[in-house]
Design an enzyme around this catalytic site. Structure first.
Site, PDB file in Angstrom:
ATOM      1  N   GLY A  10      -8.384 -14.603   2.936  1.00 50.28           N
ATOM      2  CA  GLY A  10      -7.152 -15.215   4.198  1.00 50.28           C
ATOM      3  C   GLY A  10      -7.386 -15.468   5.283  1.00 50.28           C
ATOM      4  O   GLY A  10      -7.225 -16.695   4.485  1.00 50.28           O
ATOM      5  N   ALA A  17     -14.315 -13.433   6.137  1.00 49.43           N
ATOM      6  CA  ALA A  17     -14.450 -13.141   7.378  1.00 49.43           C
ATOM      7  C   ALA A  17     -15.321 -12.210   6.770  1.00 49.43           C
ATOM      8  O   ALA A  17     -15.551 -11.412   8.254  1.00 49.43           O
ATOM      9  CB  ALA A  17     -13.120 -13.190   7.346  1.00 49.43           C
ATOM     10  N   PRO A  34     -10.811  -8.452  -2.114  1.00 48.24           N
ATOM     11  CA  PRO A  34     -10.127  -8.565  -1.192  1.00 48.24           C
ATOM     12  C   PRO A  34     -11.660  -8.581  -0.172  1.00 48.24           C
ATOM     13  O   PRO A  34     -12.510  -7.608  -0.960  1.00 48.24           O
ATOM     14  CB  PRO A  34      -9.406  -8.429  -0.250  1.00 48.24           C
ATOM     15  CG  PRO A  34      -9.199  -6.424  -1.260  1.00 48.24           C
ATOM     16  CD  PRO A  34     -10.164  -6.770  -2.325  1.00 48.24           C
ATOM     17  N   LYS A  53       0.927  -1.576   0.206  1.00 52.37           N
ATOM     18  CA  LYS A  53       0.246  -0.054  -0.092  1.00 52.37           C
ATOM     19  C   LYS A  53       1.197   1.061  -0.198  1.00 52.37           C
ATOM     20  O   LYS A  53       1.116   2.176   0.303  1.00 52.37           O
ATOM     21  CB  LYS A  53      -0.790   0.059   0.864  1.00 52.37           C
ATOM     22  CG  LYS A  53      -2.206  -1.103   1.166  1.00 52.37           C
ATOM     23  CD  LYS A  53      -3.173  -1.181   1.906  1.00 52.37           C
ATOM     24  CE  LYS A  53      -4.300  -2.185   1.612  1.00 52.37           C
ATOM     25  NZ  LYS A  53      -3.565  -3.424   2.405  1.00 52.37           N
TER      26      LYS A  53
HETATM   27  P1  BMP Z   1      -9.476 -11.498   4.876  1.00 52.33           P
HETATM   28  O1  BMP Z   1      -9.777 -12.581   3.848  1.00 52.33           O
HETATM   29  O2  BMP Z   1      -8.166 -12.533   6.361  1.00 52.33           O
HETATM   30  O3  BMP Z   1     -10.356 -10.178   5.605  1.00 52.33           O
HETATM   31  O4  BMP Z   1      -7.491 -10.863   4.377  1.00 52.33           O
HETATM   32  C1  BMP Z   1      -8.010  -9.860   3.292  1.00 52.33           C
HETATM   33  C2  BMP Z   1      -6.839  -9.391   2.953  1.00 52.33           C
HETATM   34  O5  BMP Z   1      -6.552  -8.179   2.022  1.00 52.33           O
HETATM   35  C3  BMP Z   1      -6.303  -8.544   3.851  1.00 52.33           C
HETATM   36  O6  BMP Z   1      -4.532  -8.913   4.308  1.00 52.33           O
HETATM   37  C4  BMP Z   1      -6.018  -7.174   4.239  1.00 52.33           C
HETATM   38  O7  BMP Z   1      -4.879  -6.428   4.412  1.00 52.33           O
HETATM   39  C5  BMP Z   1      -6.166  -6.927   2.282  1.00 52.33           C
HETATM   40  N1  BMP Z   1      -7.538  -5.805   1.804  1.00 52.33           N
HETATM   41  C6  BMP Z   1      -8.236  -5.814   2.712  1.00 52.33           C
HETATM   42  O8  BMP Z   1      -8.958  -6.774   3.088  1.00 52.33           O
HETATM   43  N2  BMP Z   1      -9.382  -4.237   1.947  1.00 52.33           N
HETATM   44  C7  BMP Z   1      -9.009  -4.339   1.178  1.00 52.33           C
HETATM   45  O9  BMP Z   1      -9.831  -3.432   0.620  1.00 52.33           O
HETATM   46  C8  BMP Z   1      -7.724  -3.730   0.738  1.00 52.33           C
HETATM   47  C9  BMP Z   1      -6.596  -4.996   1.217  1.00 52.33           C
HETATM   48  O10 BMP Z   1      -5.619  -5.147   0.912  1.00 52.33           O
END
Ligand code: BMP
Length: 244
Positions: free
Chosen positions: A223, A204, A200, A80
């Protein structure tokens, strides 16, 4: 690399390996274990500060990047990047030296003295840049949807301007949260077919994988729903099947 891995493994899942553990040794071991378990079911691996801050880039994360490559997968650093040029350039060069194939950067810095040095470096090193375009968290709309105008142009949501900039700068792709399929759809319209959209926010954070892919995402970043599952391999395989 990502397209090839995605085709070969029939998966659009990018593993977000955000493990936490105060014990460095255990953290390294668990990272390797999760990687080995899911490698056949994902098309890329994204690392974030969890591993970089705990293990360090050198003598820690660099060996994880090597392992990712041994599985013939690309490694994405979720940096980022969001600073002035020389600091962005230092961070980008460090991550590239450690073997990362792509970096995530924020377009909010603008070009001159912000993203210009990063794009020049990426071009000279044949690395990809992915622009943070619309985040997945509930509060993201405050700024990403804010109406703003450039010069004499009529106002439009900020993320639309980010997409225009990403196209102009020839970014490889965009990060657009899976929690807002309507924003993914609009992003796809503006980005055209060539730019990758990585989303993403499934699992979760509650986003629906099928809705995100249906709206135009190419890849889902997943994740916790994988690495916190009792059987990460099974979870990765199920997410891959959901996105075919
Ligand atoms: P998770 O599936 O556990 O929620 O993780 C999502 C990942 O994507 C994390 O590494 C988080 O920092 C990243 N992320 C996000 O969740 N939303 C965004 O808008 C941008 C991201 O980079």
């Amino acid at each position: 690399m990502i397209r090839k891995a995605s085709r070969e493994r029939r998966s659009r899942v990018v593993l977000a390996l955000d493990l936490e553990d105060p014990d460095r040794g255990k953290l390294m071991q668990r990272s390797m274990d999760v990687l080995s378990a899911v490698a056949k079911h994902v098309c890329a691996v994204k690392l974030n500060r969890q591993l970089v801050l705990a293990l360090g880039l050198w003598g820690g994360v660099d060996s994880i990047v090597n392992t990712i490559h041994e599985f013939s997968l690309p490694a994405i650093m979720d940096a980022k990047l969001n600073d002035v040029g020389h600091t962005n350039e230092f961070m980008a060069r460090s991550y590239m030296d450690a073997g990362f194939d792509a970096l995530i950067a924020s377009p909010i810095t603008g070009w001159e003295g912000g993203m210009d040095s990063v794009f020049k470096l990426a071009e000279s090193r044949d690395k990809a840049l992915i622009m943070l375009t619309y985040m997945s968290n509930p509060g993201a709309q405050t700024f990403y949807s804010m109406q703003a105008s450039r010069g004499n142009e009529s106002p439009k949501p900020m993320f639309e301007t980010f997409i225009e900039m990403a196209r102009q700068w020839k970014a490889y792709g965009l990060v657009v949260g899976a929690t807002r399929p309507e924003i993914i759809r609009r992003s796809r319209e503006l980005a055209g077919r060539d730019m990758a959209i990585l989303s993403p926010g499934v699992g979760a954070q509650g986003g629906d994988p099928r809705a995100a892919i249906g709206a135009g995402s190419d890849y889902l970043i997943v994740g916790r729903a994988i690495y916190e599952a009792s059987d990460p391999k099974k979870a990765a395989s199920q997410y891959s099947e959901l996105t075919l």
